[in-house]
Design a protein around this motif. Structure first.
Motif, PDB file in Angstrom:
ATOM      1  N   ARG A  57       0.883  -1.169   0.017  1.00 29.00           N
ATOM      2  CA  ARG A  57      -0.078  -0.077  -0.001  1.00 29.00           C
ATOM      3  C   ARG A  57       1.083   1.554  -0.171  1.00 29.00           C
ATOM      4  N   HIS A  58       0.467   2.031  -0.789  1.00 26.34           N
ATOM      5  CA  HIS A  58       1.105   3.302  -0.975  1.00 26.34           C
ATOM      6  C   HIS A  58       0.462   4.263  -0.300  1.00 26.34           C
ATOM      7  N   LYS A  59       1.116   5.051   0.509  1.00 23.01           N
ATOM      8  CA  LYS A  59       0.606   6.365   1.232  1.00 23.01           C
ATOM      9  C   LYS A  59       0.227   7.411   0.206  1.00 23.01           C
ATOM     10  N   LYS A  60      -0.813   8.011   0.118  1.00 19.66           N
ATOM     11  CA  LYS A  60      -1.246   8.889  -0.913  1.00 19.66           C
ATOM     12  C   LYS A  60      -0.701  10.186  -0.247  1.00 19.66           C
ATOM     13  N   ASP A  61      -0.336  10.849  -1.439  1.00 17.61           N
ATOM     14  CA  ASP A  61       0.405  12.534  -0.892  1.00 17.61           C
ATOM     15  C   ASP A  61      -0.820  13.157  -1.408  1.00 17.61           C
ATOM     16  N   TYR A  62      -1.496  14.111  -0.460  1.00 19.35           N
ATOM     17  CA  TYR A  62      -2.534  15.028  -0.574  1.00 19.35           C
ATOM     18  C   TYR A  62      -1.951  16.391  -0.189  1.00 19.35           C
TER      19      TYR A  62
ATOM     20  N   HIS B 249      -5.239  16.967   3.275  1.00 19.91           N
ATOM     21  CA  HIS B 249      -5.953  15.745   3.404  1.00 19.91           C
ATOM     22  C   HIS B 249      -7.508  16.052   3.404  1.00 19.91           C
TER      23      HIS B 249
END
Length: 158
Positions: free
Chosen positions: A4-9, A12
């Motif tokens: 799982r890749h952390k989404k960059d917002y 948020h």
């Protein structure tokens, strides 16, 4: 195995949601306040003499807000004892506010200002009632913060 890749917002989604909720609540109270003033001016009625408890409750809420600010600062400084103490104070003041709000409504009844007294009285009950619901809605979050601090700060590995 999936990775799982952390989404960059940029911002948020929770912060956007929180901003929308706060904006909606602010708009509701502002709209009701303007409607109250408009109907009071149109009808030529006088302002309702508020019971002293309404003013006292305003100071309790200021104290509640200040205690919550101190809790946030303690959390940021990783001062667990002060954080939990300030959360307890915030919860206590909030519960005290709720109790006094019901007493303030009783005082309005004693002053012969029931909900059906006038349009301005109705606005007073609606605005203070919505504010009461708003404060009640915040209580579970305060209890959650305290519970998390109680559990997690005992065992930092959690």
């Amino acid at each position: 195995m999936t990775v799982r890749h952390k989404k960059d917002y940029l911002i948020h989604p929770y912060k956007i949601f929180l901003a929308l909720v706060i904006g909606g609540i602010t708009a509701a109270f502002l709209g009701l306040s303007i409607a109250y003033l408009y109907s009071r001016i149109q009808s030529g009625s006088n302002a309702i003499q508020l019971p002293v408890l309404f003013y006292f409750n305003a100071f309790i809420l200021l104290g509640c807000s200040y205690a919550f600010i101190l809790a946030k600062r303690a959390f940021q400084r990783d001062n667990t004892i002060i954080y939990k103490r300030q959360l307890i104070l915030t919860i206590g003041l909030t519960l005290f506010f709720l109790f006094l709000q019901f007493l303030a409504w009783k005082q309005l009844q004693v002053m012969s200002i029931p909900l059906q007294h006038s349009t301005t009285a109705s606005y007073l009950y609606v605005i203070s009632g919505l504010h009461l619901l708003h404060v009640i809605a915040g209580l579970p979050f305060l209890f959650h913060f305290y519970w998390k601090a109680h559990l997690d700060f005992k065992d930092p590995v959690r």
